[in-house]
Design a protein around this motif. Sequence first.
Motif, PDB file in Angstrom:
ATOM      1  N   SER A  83     -65.272  23.965 -56.956  1.00  0.00           N
ATOM      2  CA  SER A  83     -64.771  23.270 -58.144  1.00  0.00           C
ATOM      3  C   SER A  83     -64.545  21.791 -57.868  1.00  0.00           C
ATOM      4  CB  SER A  83     -63.469  23.918 -58.637  1.00  0.00           C
ATOM      5  OG  SER A  83     -62.419  23.726 -57.702  1.00  0.00           O
ATOM      6  N   LEU A  84     -64.230  21.457 -56.622  1.00  0.00           N
ATOM      7  CA  LEU A  84     -64.002  20.059 -56.262  1.00  0.00           C
ATOM      8  C   LEU A  84     -65.277  19.241 -56.416  1.00  0.00           C
ATOM      9  CD1 LEU A  84     -61.936  18.013 -54.961  1.00  0.00           C
ATOM     10  CD2 LEU A  84     -63.012  18.562 -52.781  1.00  0.00           C
ATOM     11  N   LEU A  85     -66.407  19.880 -56.185  1.00  0.00           N
ATOM     12  CA  LEU A  85     -67.677  19.165 -56.157  1.00  0.00           C
ATOM     13  C   LEU A  85     -68.405  19.199 -57.492  1.00  0.00           C
ATOM     14  CD1 LEU A  85     -68.864  20.352 -52.645  1.00  0.00           C
ATOM     15  CD2 LEU A  85     -67.546  18.323 -53.248  1.00  0.00           C
ATOM     16  N   ARG A  86     -67.706  19.583 -58.554  1.00  0.00           N
ATOM     17  CA  ARG A  86     -68.307  19.542 -59.890  1.00  0.00           C
ATOM     18  C   ARG A  86     -68.088  18.150 -60.478  1.00  0.00           C
ATOM     19  NH1 ARG A  86     -65.835  24.760 -60.177  1.00  0.00           N
ATOM     20  NH2 ARG A  86     -67.400  26.403 -60.198  1.00  0.00           N
ATOM     21  N   PHE A  87     -69.105  17.322 -60.397  1.00  0.00           N
ATOM     22  CA  PHE A  87     -69.004  15.983 -60.959  1.00  0.00           C
ATOM     23  C   PHE A  87     -70.398  15.515 -61.343  1.00  0.00           C
ATOM     24  CE2 PHE A  87     -69.568  15.408 -56.383  1.00  0.00           C
ATOM     25  CZ  PHE A  87     -70.594  14.483 -56.315  1.00  0.00           C
ATOM     26  N   GLN A  88     -70.434  14.537 -62.228  1.00  0.00           N
ATOM     27  CA  GLN A  88     -71.704  13.950 -62.629  1.00  0.00           C
ATOM     28  C   GLN A  88     -71.964  12.701 -61.806  1.00  0.00           C
ATOM     29  OE1 GLN A  88     -74.008  15.200 -64.839  1.00  0.00           O
ATOM     30  NE2 GLN A  88     -75.163  13.632 -63.742  1.00  0.00           N
ATOM     31  N   THR A  89     -73.107  12.626 -61.152  1.00  0.00           N
ATOM     32  CA  THR A  89     -73.410  11.449 -60.350  1.00  0.00           C
ATOM     33  C   THR A  89     -73.541  10.208 -61.235  1.00  0.00           C
ATOM     34  OG1 THR A  89     -75.776  11.961 -60.466  1.00  0.00           O
ATOM     35  CG2 THR A  89     -74.566  12.764 -58.547  1.00  0.00           C
ATOM     36  N   VAL A  90     -73.108   9.089 -60.687  1.00  0.00           N
ATOM     37  CA  VAL A  90     -73.133   7.808 -61.397  1.00  0.00           C
ATOM     38  C   VAL A  90     -73.539   6.716 -60.402  1.00  0.00           C
ATOM     39  CG1 VAL A  90     -71.298   8.514 -62.995  1.00  0.00           C
ATOM     40  CG2 VAL A  90     -70.707   7.325 -60.870  1.00  0.00           C
ATOM     41  N   PRO A  91     -73.891   5.529 -60.882  1.00  0.00           N
ATOM     42  CA  PRO A  91     -74.104   4.416 -59.947  1.00  0.00           C
ATOM     43  C   PRO A  91     -72.804   4.105 -59.208  1.00  0.00           C
ATOM     44  CG  PRO A  91     -75.049   3.916 -62.093  1.00  0.00           C
ATOM     45  CD  PRO A  91     -74.221   5.154 -62.271  1.00  0.00           C
ATOM     46  N   VAL A  92     -72.870   4.060 -57.896  1.00  0.00           N
ATOM     47  CA  VAL A  92     -71.692   3.861 -57.051  1.00  0.00           C
ATOM     48  C   VAL A  92     -71.866   2.586 -56.228  1.00  0.00           C
ATOM     49  CG1 VAL A  92     -70.405   4.813 -55.090  1.00  0.00           C
ATOM     50  CG2 VAL A  92     -71.162   6.323 -56.922  1.00  0.00           C
TER      51      VAL A  92
END
Length: 203
Positions: free
Chosen positions: A32-41
């Motif tokens: 659940s911690l790794l549920r994220f949408q990638t974005v420009p970083v």
Amino acid sequence: KRLLSLLDEAAAATPLPPNLYGRWEAALDDVSLLRFQTVPVHGDLGPDSFICSGGVVSAMSAFASAHMGDPAEDLAWIMTCPVEGVRDSFLDSYRSSRTGLEDLHLVSRAQLWSELAILRWLLHGVRNEDDEIIQDAKSMLADLSDAVGEEPLMPSHTLSEQEVEFDNLDEVGQVIPPAEEIDPNAPTVNLSEILYSEEDDWR
């Protein structure tokens, strides 16, 4: 995988405090911690990355590490801000400016990135055979170990409806709305108001 590799490499280089290793391993095992949408970083964001003119943030610098990745990576630096209230104000403004599904574990991941930065410092010392850096990193690990004790980074929980919804998404477009659907009047983050004031000049 990137963070797991970092943890494994550091553990192979020197013994880590057992409570920290367990804390980080458990967090990285929590899907659940790794549920994220990638974005420009930005990839190397910190107070010195902001260029100010007349008390206003006018630009950012040092994009050599920019990539597509976890938005929490760029928030790691704010987790160690010593000025009371700045971190919460920054994170609240950041959340209000995001669109799409809420990133439920953004702060936990930012905290994880912040803590694992010590391992990067440690490995930097190991690779350069710099005992001063190695000892400094070990001291930081000891302090962090004492501070967090046995507290987990991610408390036990069941999936929320939003997490289940995120799990069922197949395409990026389902999370991030098309440009024409983004409200141009949505609130934005005013970094100059958050990071700088007459009372606190945190640079």
